[in-house]
Design a protein around this motif. Structure first.
Motif, PDB file in Angstrom:
ATOM      1  N   GLU A  87      39.254  23.233  57.320  1.00  0.00           N
ATOM      2  CA  GLU A  87      40.152  24.332  56.937  1.00  0.00           C
ATOM      3  C   GLU A  87      41.479  23.803  56.395  1.00  0.00           C
ATOM      4  OE1 GLU A  87      39.200  28.250  59.327  1.00  0.00           O
ATOM      5  OE2 GLU A  87      39.253  26.578  60.733  1.00  0.00           O
ATOM      6  N   PRO A 105      35.053  27.371  50.786  1.00  0.00           N
ATOM      7  CA  PRO A 105      35.723  28.358  49.939  1.00  0.00           C
ATOM      8  C   PRO A 105      36.795  27.737  49.042  1.00  0.00           C
ATOM      9  CG  PRO A 105      36.553  28.483  52.169  1.00  0.00           C
ATOM     10  CD  PRO A 105      35.441  27.486  52.206  1.00  0.00           C
ATOM     11  N   ALA A 109      41.811  30.725  49.273  1.00  0.00           N
ATOM     12  CA  ALA A 109      41.275  31.559  50.359  1.00  0.00           C
ATOM     13  C   ALA A 109      41.529  30.875  51.707  1.00  0.00           C
ATOM     14  CB  ALA A 109      39.779  31.799  50.155  1.00  0.00           C
ATOM     15  N   VAL A 221      29.226  39.308  47.795  1.00  0.00           N
ATOM     16  CA  VAL A 221      29.602  39.036  49.188  1.00  0.00           C
ATOM     17  C   VAL A 221      28.659  39.820  50.097  1.00  0.00           C
ATOM     18  CG1 VAL A 221      31.453  39.116  50.899  1.00  0.00           C
ATOM     19  CG2 VAL A 221      32.034  38.843  48.474  1.00  0.00           C
ATOM     20  N   ALA A 264      36.635  39.719  53.113  1.00  0.00           N
ATOM     21  CA  ALA A 264      36.241  38.529  52.352  1.00  0.00           C
ATOM     22  C   ALA A 264      36.490  38.739  50.859  1.00  0.00           C
ATOM     23  CB  ALA A 264      34.768  38.200  52.616  1.00  0.00           C
ATOM     24  N   TYR A 269      36.620  35.417  48.388  1.00  0.00           N
ATOM     25  CA  TYR A 269      35.939  34.431  49.210  1.00  0.00           C
ATOM     26  C   TYR A 269      34.648  33.932  48.569  1.00  0.00           C
ATOM     27  CZ  TYR A 269      35.108  31.774  53.338  1.00  0.00           C
ATOM     28  OH  TYR A 269      34.948  30.713  54.189  1.00  0.00           O
ATOM     29  N   GLN A 270      34.367  32.663  48.766  1.00  0.00           N
ATOM     30  CA  GLN A 270      33.086  32.062  48.357  1.00  0.00           C
ATOM     31  C   GLN A 270      32.587  31.188  49.496  1.00  0.00           C
ATOM     32  OE1 GLN A 270      34.090  29.893  44.826  1.00  0.00           O
ATOM     33  NE2 GLN A 270      34.409  31.731  43.599  1.00  0.00           N
ATOM     34  N   GLY A 273      31.629  32.100  55.744  1.00  0.00           N
ATOM     35  CA  GLY A 273      32.863  32.328  56.493  1.00  0.00           C
ATOM     36  C   GLY A 273      32.605  33.338  57.596  1.00  0.00           C
ATOM     37  N   THR A 292      37.460  30.106  57.803  1.00  0.00           N
ATOM     38  CA  THR A 292      36.977  29.856  56.434  1.00  0.00           C
ATOM     39  C   THR A 292      36.081  28.624  56.399  1.00  0.00           C
ATOM     40  OG1 THR A 292      39.030  28.658  56.003  1.00  0.00           O
ATOM     41  CG2 THR A 292      38.960  30.976  55.374  1.00  0.00           C
TER      42      THR A 292
END
Ligand code: ADP
Length: 455
Positions: A87, A105, A109, A221, A264, A269-270, A273, A292
């Motif tokens: 992170e 991510p 993010a 998502v 997200a 977000y990718q 998570g 994340t």
């Protein structure tokens, strides 16, 4: 798809990621400290590079050495596992600068959700319920007093950069507030490198419920339902997790999933998570934070959804779109994970080290063991006490509980003290069997105030 991936971690999670690589036909590169020469992840990977001295700051947190190991071996991507650099937005950026894909991510993010007070503000803007509290780091003692009066007591002072159950302090009344605030700020500075703290209303007996997210790099998502993680030691470290959460109304389950997806989406977000919520006895839930990264407890979600989260992390990072839709993801049975650690619960969870003179993990139907142990392995004193995750899966929760009890009884480990017997006490307690625990459960069990016992 990548040809070669470096795993910037150790222990069971490094082994888990190497296994995913092998099944995807990807070469794996382990990194290890001088204390981990004989570690299982080093033996299982296709290549291994020593990155420094035993303390984590000199090895598993040593960004230049890890990037150099990736360059030397020609790894195209880095999986950070959980903890360590997983992170750190600056690490994700450093990877990108070197032309290495960070399996996680986007740095933005990570950064936004890494500030837990900012995360609360982001979640509230999406319409997710958030506990009363402050949505930026406290600027002055006057502001803290005014905000605290509005929130009411008891409340929590939380480190904005906190994690792992650390950096949380309960304040019972106004006269405790300012002394506690000063201690919390200096502790946050020492532990997380930032003195920023915020206030949050305290819920007395909450359940911890979290939602697993998978997001591809094209805006899709999806959620993979929830996990119940209310069985936590007095330091808020999770001990047993399960999926789905027991005794949850279907409309609550739907609302949790919807809220998590929106949070997200709000940060673009990718990858994988987790959105964490607290829930009261009436199933009102409140966002508390987002992790994340991959979670320790991801296998229970893998079991009930039949989706390999670690493989999907890699596939998403390689640019694959998620080929399924939300409605394609369904819950199949019930899964429970118990964390076997080298800790003595009855002695305030004191860690134990030693040479493993016997390791006979459980097996049989519906049992998965994620571990880096082998007989003869010496546990180095420098790292996390997690030894193994014992994961069971069965058609119903009652069957999963019976399977967990059976698997824990079967587990044989010698040479180091563990929490196995305590896990068995939990597994046989009436409250756990009924699926009605909240976070004060383990502290109560330690004080002997819980019914049920080991048969
Ligand atoms: P971390 O980032 O360290 O994991 P969290 O904010 O996720 O910290 O909280 C960890 C645990 O602390 C929760 O699972 C819960 O047991 C307890 N906790 C956190 N916030 C609250 C709250 N507002 N009221 C009661 N308990 C809380």
């Amino acid at each position: 798809m990548f040809r070669k991936i470096l795993i910037a971690n150790r222990g069971e999670i490094a082994v888990r990621v190497i296994r995913a690589c092998k099944e995807l036909g990807i070469q794996s590169v382990a990194v290890y400290s001088e204390a981990d020469r004989d570690a299982l992840h080093v033996q299982l990977a296709d290549e291994a590079v020593c990155i420094g001295a035993p303390p984590s700051t000199e090895s598993y947190l040593n960004i230049p050495h890890i990037l150099m190991a990736a360059q030397i071996t020609g790894a195209e991507a880095i999986h950070p596992g959980y903890g360590y650099l997983s992170e750190r937005a600056s690490f994700a950026e450093a990877c990108a600068t070197q032309g290495i894909k960070f399996i996680g991510p986007p740095p933005d993010a990570i950064r936004q959700m890494g500030d837990k007070s900012l995360a609360r503000a982001i979640a509230r803007r999406t319409g997710a319920p958030v506990l009363p509290g402050t949505e930026h780091a406290l600027q002055s003692e006057d502001e803290a007093v005014a905000a605290a009066r509005q929130i009411g007591f008891p409340l929590l002072i939380k480190a904005a950069a906190g994690g792992g159950g650390r950096g949380i302090r309960r304040v019972m009344s106004e006269d405790e507030l300012l002394p506690a605030l000063r201690i919390a700020q200096s502790e946050a500075q020492a532990a997380f490198g930032s003195p920023e703290v915020y206030l949050e209303k305290y819920i007395p007996e909450p359940r911890h419920i979290e939602v697993q997210i998978l997001a591809d790099e094209y805006g899709k998502v999806l959620h993979l339902f929830e996990r119940e993680c209310s069985i936590q030691n007095p330091r808020h470290q999770k001990m047993i997790e399960e999926a789905p959460a027991p005794n949850l109304r279907p409309e609550t389950r739907r609302a949790l999933g919807d809220a998590a997806v929106k949070v997200a989406q709000a940060v673009g977000y990718q990858n994988a998570g987790t959105i964490e919520f607290l829930m009261d006895a009436n199933e009102n839930f409140y966002f508390i934070e987002m992790n994340t990264r991959l979670q320790v407890e991801h296998p229970v979600t893998e079991a009930i959804t039949d989706i390999d989260i670690v493989q999907w992390q890699i596939r998403i990072a390689a640019g694959e779109p998620l080929p399924f839709e939300q409605d394609d993801i369904t819950i199949r049975g019930h899964a429970i994970e118990a964390r076997l650690t080298a800790e003595i619960p009855e002695q305030d969870f004191t860690p134990s080290t030693g040479r493993i003179s016997e390791w006979t993990p459980p097996g049989g139907p519906g049992v998965r063991v994620d571990s880096h142990l082998y007989t003869g392995y010496s546990i180095p004193p420098y790292y996390d006490p997690l030894l193994a995750k014992i994961i069971v899966h069965a058609p119903t929760r009652d069957q999963a509980v019976a399977r967990l009890q059976r698997a824990l009884h079967e587990t044989r480990i010698a040479g180091v003290q563990t929490c196995r017997d305590f896990l068995l006490r939990i597994a046989h307690s009436e409250e756990f069997r009924a699926g009605t625990v909240s976070t004060p459960f383990v502290p109560r069990l330690l004080k002997g105030r819980v019914a049920g016992g080991v048969r």
